[in-house]
Scaffold this motif. Structure first.
Motif, PDB file in Angstrom:
ATOM      1  N   UNK A 180       0.836  -1.199   0.000  1.00 30.10           N
ATOM      2  CA  UNK A 180       0.000   0.000   0.000  1.00 30.10           C
ATOM      3  C   UNK A 180       0.874   1.252   0.000  1.00 30.10           C
ATOM      4  N   UNK A 181       1.992   1.211   0.712  1.00 28.50           N
ATOM      5  CA  UNK A 181       2.940   2.325   0.689  1.00 28.50           C
ATOM      6  C   UNK A 181       3.491   2.520  -0.723  1.00 28.50           C
ATOM      7  N   UNK A 182       3.886   1.423  -1.367  1.00 29.01           N
ATOM      8  CA  UNK A 182       4.422   1.517  -2.729  1.00 29.01           C
ATOM      9  C   UNK A 182       3.399   2.125  -3.676  1.00 29.01           C
ATOM     10  N   UNK A 183       2.151   1.684  -3.568  1.00 29.05           N
ATOM     11  CA  UNK A 183       1.098   2.210  -4.434  1.00 29.05           C
ATOM     12  C   UNK A 183       0.832   3.684  -4.150  1.00 29.05           C
ATOM     13  N   UNK A 184       0.891   4.082  -2.880  1.00 24.00           N
ATOM     14  CA  UNK A 184       0.644   5.476  -2.532  1.00 24.00           C
ATOM     15  C   UNK A 184       1.761   6.381  -3.059  1.00 24.00           C
TER      16      UNK A 184
END
Length: 241
Positions: free
Chosen positions: A17-21
């Protein structure tokens, strides 16, 4: 020019989710993963499908040779590195008296040595204006039984983060740690019955578990506009004390 971010543990859980954000924020993202290539490629595909730029790279965070290769490949591919986020970690729970020391050693290798090895490459290579974001835990603060060994590894990360921020004097690179509270990820639910989950959900004044998006929001802030936040452990836990 796009900022370039490496996210360790970026193929699943909070890391994905961090990578996508960060990709949504316009950063080019390298998804660093330990072993599950299919899951890592799925994360990359999702970022690209959403209009972002990403690639995957396999590296054991505790292996200095593999981590050096990760950083070198990122620099060659994208021209430099601006953000490093250390979400890679493992959590094995037990009362201290009963913990298998082999489990303690496994956690120490990934959580402490892994963070140290990645941080070492990061501080050698991050460009001015960069950000290094480690991952701690609110358990060091709220003292939940069965988490003693895990909290010990994350307490080491707190100390590492605060000192490293000062060692980066004059480099224009911020160093912080994010300390999530109970967060609804597959890792969190392992070994917990519904009563335990319900009790944790009521612990925060907001009366819910954190979501990976809540944590990614904090990382996004530290990785981008938050240039005056440095040498801090940010407790992202909805007010649990």
């Amino acid at each position: 020019m796009s900022r370039v971010a490496i996210v360790t543990g970026g193929s699943g859980g909070i890391g994905r989710v961090v990578a996508e954000r960060l990709a949504k924020d316009g950063q080019t993202v390298v998804v660093a993963y330990a072993g599950n290539a299919e899951r890592a490629e799925d994360a990359v595909d999702a970022i690209i499908a959403a209009g972002g730029t990403a690639s995957a790279f396999q590296a054991d965070v505790a292996d200095e040779t593999q981590v050096e290769a990760l950083f070198e490949d990122t620099e060659k591919r994208y021209g430099g590195i601006d953000v490093v986020v250390n979400t890679a970690g493992i959590m094995l729970l037990s009362p201290l008296a009963d913990l298998d020391l082999a489990d303690f050693d496994r956690m120490h290798r990934t959580n402490v040595r892994g963070t140290f090895v990645v941080d070492q490459q990061a501080v050698r290579r991050l460009r001015p204006g960069g950000a290094l974001i480690n991952f701690s835990t609110s358990v060091t603060h709220i003292a939940v039984p069965n988490y003693s060994a895990y909290a010990a590894t994350k307490g080491a990360i707190d100390g590492m983060t605060l000192i490293l921020a000062k060692e980066m004097r004059g480099r224009d690179v911020t160093v912080n740690a994010v300390a999530p509270g109970p967060t609804a990820t597959p890792l969190y639910f392992i070994g917990k019955d519904q009563e335990t989950v319900d009790r944790a959900s009521k612990a925060a004044p907001l009366e819910r578990l954190g979501q990976p998006d809540d944590i990614a929001e904090v990382v996004s802030f530290l990785a981008g506009p938050a240039r005056w936040i440095n040498g801090q452990v940010i407790y992202a836990n909805g007010g649990v004390v």
